[in-house]
Design a protein around this motif. Structure first.
Motif, mmCIF file in Angstrom:
data_model
loop_
_atom_site.group_PDB
_atom_site.id
_atom_site.type_symbol
_atom_site.label_atom_id
_atom_site.label_comp_id
_atom_site.label_asym_id
_atom_site.label_seq_id
_atom_site.Cartn_x
_atom_site.Cartn_y
_atom_site.Cartn_z
ATOM 1 N N VAL A 178 0.833 -1.202 0.000
ATOM 2 C CA VAL A 178 0.000 0.000 0.000
ATOM 3 C C VAL A 178 0.868 1.253 0.000
ATOM 4 O O VAL A 178 0.670 2.186 -0.792
ATOM 5 C CB VAL A 178 -0.964 -0.003 1.202
ATOM 6 N N GLU A 179 1.862 1.296 0.888
ATOM 7 C CA GLU A 179 2.728 2.467 0.954
ATOM 8 C C GLU A 179 3.578 2.616 -0.304
ATOM 9 O O GLU A 179 3.894 3.730 -0.726
ATOM 10 C CB GLU A 179 3.621 2.381 2.197
ATOM 11 N N THR A 180 3.966 1.481 -0.911
ATOM 12 C CA THR A 180 4.718 1.543 -2.166
ATOM 13 C C THR A 180 3.885 2.167 -3.266
ATOM 14 O O THR A 180 4.358 3.031 -4.020
ATOM 15 C CB THR A 180 5.171 0.133 -2.578
ATOM 16 N N LEU A 181 2.626 1.746 -3.379
ATOM 17 C CA LEU A 181 1.749 2.305 -4.403
ATOM 18 C C LEU A 181 1.459 3.784 -4.141
ATOM 19 O O LEU A 181 1.364 4.594 -5.069
ATOM 20 C CB LEU A 181 0.447 1.505 -4.461
ATOM 21 N N LYS A 182 1.326 4.147 -2.857
ATOM 22 C CA LYS A 182 1.118 5.554 -2.533
ATOM 23 C C LYS A 182 2.310 6.399 -2.981
ATOM 24 O O LYS A 182 2.150 7.488 -3.556
ATOM 25 C CB LYS A 182 0.924 5.713 -1.024
ATOM 26 N N ALA A 183 3.505 5.912 -2.712
ATOM 27 C CA ALA A 183 4.702 6.660 -3.105
ATOM 28 C C ALA A 183 4.806 6.784 -4.616
ATOM 29 O O ALA A 183 5.189 7.834 -5.151
ATOM 30 C CB ALA A 183 5.944 5.979 -2.531
ATOM 31 N N ALA A 184 4.432 5.707 -5.347
ATOM 32 C CA ALA A 184 4.500 5.744 -6.808
ATOM 33 C C ALA A 184 3.430 6.653 -7.388
ATOM 34 O O ALA A 184 3.655 7.359 -8.378
ATOM 35 C CB ALA A 184 4.363 4.333 -7.365
ATOM 36 N N ALA A 185 2.258 6.639 -6.763
ATOM 37 C CA ALA A 185 1.146 7.433 -7.301
ATOM 38 C C ALA A 185 1.484 8.909 -7.333
ATOM 39 O O ALA A 185 1.102 9.633 -8.271
ATOM 40 C CB ALA A 185 -0.112 7.187 -6.473
ATOM 41 N N GLY A 186 2.189 9.387 -6.363
ATOM 42 C CA GLY A 186 2.525 10.798 -6.317
ATOM 43 C C GLY A 186 3.501 11.232 -7.372
ATOM 44 O O GLY A 186 3.682 12.430 -7.603
ATOM 45 N N ALA A 187 4.164 10.261 -8.022
ATOM 46 C CA ALA A 187 5.169 10.606 -9.025
ATOM 47 C C ALA A 187 4.737 10.271 -10.446
ATOM 48 O O ALA A 187 5.522 10.430 -11.387
ATOM 49 C CB ALA A 187 6.482 9.879 -8.713
ATOM 50 N N GLN A 188 3.499 9.784 -10.647
ATOM 51 C CA GLN A 188 3.079 9.356 -11.979
ATOM 52 C C GLN A 188 3.022 10.501 -12.979
ATOM 53 O O GLN A 188 3.343 10.343 -14.150
ATOM 54 C CB GLN A 188 1.715 8.666 -11.892
ATOM 55 N N ALA A 189 2.575 11.681 -12.528
ATOM 56 C CA ALA A 189 2.476 12.811 -13.462
ATOM 57 C C ALA A 189 3.841 13.167 -14.045
ATOM 58 O O ALA A 189 3.960 13.468 -15.242
ATOM 59 C CB ALA A 189 1.872 14.015 -12.742
ATOM 60 N N ASP A 190 4.857 13.112 -13.226
ATOM 61 C CA ASP A 190 6.205 13.444 -13.697
ATOM 62 C C ASP A 190 6.762 12.377 -14.633
ATOM 63 O O ASP A 190 7.655 12.658 -15.437
ATOM 64 C CB ASP A 190 7.150 13.637 -12.507
ATOM 65 N N ARG A 191 6.258 11.150 -14.518
ATOM 66 C CA ARG A 191 6.785 10.054 -15.334
ATOM 67 C C ARG A 191 6.053 9.923 -16.663
ATOM 68 O O ARG A 191 6.460 9.144 -17.525
ATOM 69 C CB ARG A 191 6.702 8.732 -14.552
#
Length: 686
Positions: free
Chosen positions: A463-476
């Motif tokens: 869950v925390e891994t997906l949360k951390a990734a979600a915040g960076a999707q726009a930049d990717r």
């Protein structure tokens, strides 16, 4: 590429001109000629070229053939060898130098045995195994500097690999088995603590090294090192010929090894030598025989001689002979020469053993040596301490030992402990990071989840891994799916219990020697020892009496050995309290180097008196303040009893910043009854 110091430039390791190698050079070369010997342990103080010689060894070994795409380095000439990267039908092969793989003392289990390639599994959905250090070391050298400081869980991994020659990984949805046969070489400074007995026995040979005392030799060492540091390339070039000559001689010895004959008389002589030095098990006989065969091959002989057996025994037996924990290592060469004798070995009868290693079985098929072998023997010394002048107690009120029937003061014979009881829980305050156990609060791999942290070493928190990734999707710039990166990984932070180092510091002086008091003290310590076993702690035992202190048991998981040491503990003589505390401080500092995450708990069992030498009280106070400065959780178990009490242990506890606990209150039942009494009194008052 950086230049490494040449092996033949190490003083005593150059045999290109026909001169004899010293013990260090010979041990390293013989285990390279015959890896079945089982590796080398090099003991010596800092600055004695231990690491330099080991790191230089790989450069003089003949290269090996491997499959070009094989990460596990199996032998192309061995039809039985398999690799997780295989099969390799008609695959290209190449020749490469032998690897020297260094195992850091602080390495994680995943790094040693390998694990799931986590980033690829998350980003591509592929389950792929990432080989560890043991896979890289296959058919090469595995080097552990400061091997005595290696964490216990890594020691267990090495023992398994050394015994089986295989590594099995069953974790994270992967199941992999691969070969891991390597030359294990360890270096250590004995001042920083001894080696775990099971791992010590796995080293085929052991060598003691020291800096030369001859000024001429010391000058030569310094001259060579300065020349290397000023121009490494030129220095290495000057030793190129001797390096290649040594490589050729090692290759010739390997070719000769299967042809060397170990006659029946030579094998019998090996057994006689091992029996004379009272080594346990048969691994010593096997290693000595293999080393003698390798030495004969190295010297260009086709048959083992007495000279080969002598050299082999001096390298293979010192760490296996029975000795007391603090006896100096080494071998009695006079006894060795008497057992070997002066006569040449008689020829074999017509039907002798087959050539090459004398038909020896593989080392891993032999019985493992007893854990207590390296330090087996008698317990602490029981010599009588010179008594103080009769009838004149010192300034702390401690009485001199009472005279026995013959007049002079006697050391009391050991008394047995009473039945063990359930003790109260002694724990280290705060929150630790040690190995999972059952004593003190800690962040651990088990227990309740309290948060998450970045990283890949631990249990994945999805869950925390997906949360951390979600915040960076726009930049990717990714649409329709979640793009994961290694920086997104989060692992769970859990709070549970840890195991600790429980170090007992037991006063065995005359003031504690009253039979009833010593029985009470031993019973309390035995109860705490059994409690430490249940809580998965490491335990150590320091005792002090007479004129000094000694480590009766270095920190270990073997509570049985600790109980035996406690049972054999005599009492009598003066009270060198300062020496006992300072010895505990040294043990704690060494163990912090070995395992910085395992928090210590010091249990000092004493009546607080100090009578050992001049200014005993002042020195004990200074020692207590030094221990307190280490920030160690400490409990003083007060062994004072009787109607007249001086309260010295309570004052000692204040200096140590420790909890003061009368020996009678160690029992959990006493604590429970005290709470019940307090509750009844409070309720009655209400």
């Amino acid at each position: 590429m950086p230049q490494h110091y040449p092996f033949t430039a190490v003083l005593g390791c150059d045999a290109s001109d026909g001169t004899a190698l010293d013990d260090l050079g010979l041990a390293l070369v013989l285990t390279a000629v015959s890896p079945e010997i089982g590796g080398v342990l090099v003991r010596g103080q800092k600055g004695t070229a231990k690491s330099t010689a080991v790191r230089a060894l790989a450069a003089v070994l003949p290269p090996i053939d491997v499959f070009a795409d094989d990460r596990f380095s199996i032998d192309p000439e061995d039809p039985a060898a398999t690799s997780p990267d295989g099969p390799f039908h008609d695959a290209a092969t190449s020749s490469r130098p032998v690897r020297l793989v260094e195992l850091p003392v602080g390495a994680t289990e995943d790094r040693v045995v390998g694990s799931l390639q986590l980033e690829r599994a998350l980003s591509q959905g592929k389950v792929e195994y990432e080989p560890g250090l043991l896979a890289r070391a296959h058919r090469g050298i595995l080097y552990v500097d400061e091997v005595n400081l290696l964490h216990d869980h890594l020691v267990d991994l090495l023992l398994d690999a050394a015994a089986t020659g295989q590594v099995s990984v069953e974790r994270d949805g992967i199941s992999v088995e691969h070969a891991a046969r390597f030359v294990l070489i360890g270096t250590m400074n004995p001042e920083e603590g001894e080696l775990r007995p099971q791992l010590l026995d796995r080293f085929g040979l052991t060598v003691e090294v020291a800096a030369p005392r001859d000024p001429t030799r010391r000058v030569e060492v310094v001259r060579r090192r300065l020349a290397f540091d000023s121009d490494p390339a030129a220095f290495v070039a000057r030793h190129h010929a001797s390096e290649r000559a040594l490589t050729g001689r090692i290759g010739d010895a390997r070719d000769r090894l299967p042809k060397v004959r170990l006659a029946e008389a030579a094998l019998l002589k090996v057994a006689e030598v091992c029996a004379a030095f009272e080594v346990d098990g048969l691994r010593a006989d096997i290693v000595t025989a293999r080393t003698a065969v390798a030495h004969a091959a190295w010297e260009g002989r086709d048959e083992v001689t007495l000279a080969d057996i002598r050299r082999a025994a001096l390298l293979a037996l010192p760490h296996r002979r029975r000795r007391n924990p603090f006896d100096a290592p080494g071998l009695d060469e006079e006894l060795l020469d008497r057992v070997l004798g002066d006569d040449e070995l008689p020829p074999d009868p017509p039907e002798g053993p087959p050539p090459g290693d004398g038909g020896l079985e593989h080392e891993s098929d032999s019985e493992p040596q007893s854990e207590s072998a390296p330090d087996g023997g008698t317990g602490p010394e029981t010599e009588t301490e010179p008594p103080a002048e009769p009838g004149r107690p010192d300034q702390t009120g401690a009485d001199a030992p009472e005279p026995g029937p013959g007049g002079p003061a006697q050391v009391q014979a050991p008394v047995a402990a009473g039945p063990a009881y359930r003790p109260r829980l002694l724990s280290v305050p705060g929150l630790g990071d040690g190995e999972a156990g059952r004593r003190s609060r800690a962040r651990s791999t088990t227990g309740r989840r309290v948060g998450a942290r970045p990283g890949a070493d631990g249990t994945l928190d999805l869950v925390e891994t997906l949360k951390a990734a979600a915040g960076a999707q726009a930049d990717r710039g990714v649409q329709g799916r979640v793009a994961l990166r290694g920086t997104d990984l989060r692992v769970a932070v859990r709070e549970g219990k840890e195991s600790n180092l429980v170090l007992f510091c037991v006063d065995a002086s005359g003031s504690m020697a009253a039979r009833r008091r010593m029985v009470q003290v031993k019973t309390a310590v035995l109860s705490l020892l059994l409690d430490a076993y249940r809580r998965r702690d490491r335990v150590g035992l320091v005792t002090f009496r007479g004129s000094g202190a000694e480590v009766a048991l270095p920190p270990t998981r073997s509570v049985d050995v600790a109980a035996v040491r406690l049972e054999e503990l005599p009492a009598g003589g003066r009270t060198p309290l300062a020496e006992g505390l300072l010895e505990c401080a040294r043990v704690i500092e060494r163990e912090r180097l070995r395992d910085p995450h395992r928090r210590p708990l010091l249990v000092v069992v004493t009546d607080g008196r100090a009578t050992g030498g001049a200014d005993a009280v002042a020195r004990s106070q200074l020692a207590a303040r030094h221990v307190a400065s280490l920030g160690v959780a400490t409990v003083v178990v007060d062994g004072e009893s009787g109607p007249l009490r001086l309260g010295l242990a309570a004052r000692l506890a204040e200096l140590l910043g420790a909890e003061h606990l009368p020996v009678a209150d160690v029992s959990a039942a006493v604590l429970t009854e005290s709470v019940r009494h307090h509750t009844r009194t409070t309720n009655g008052a209400a």
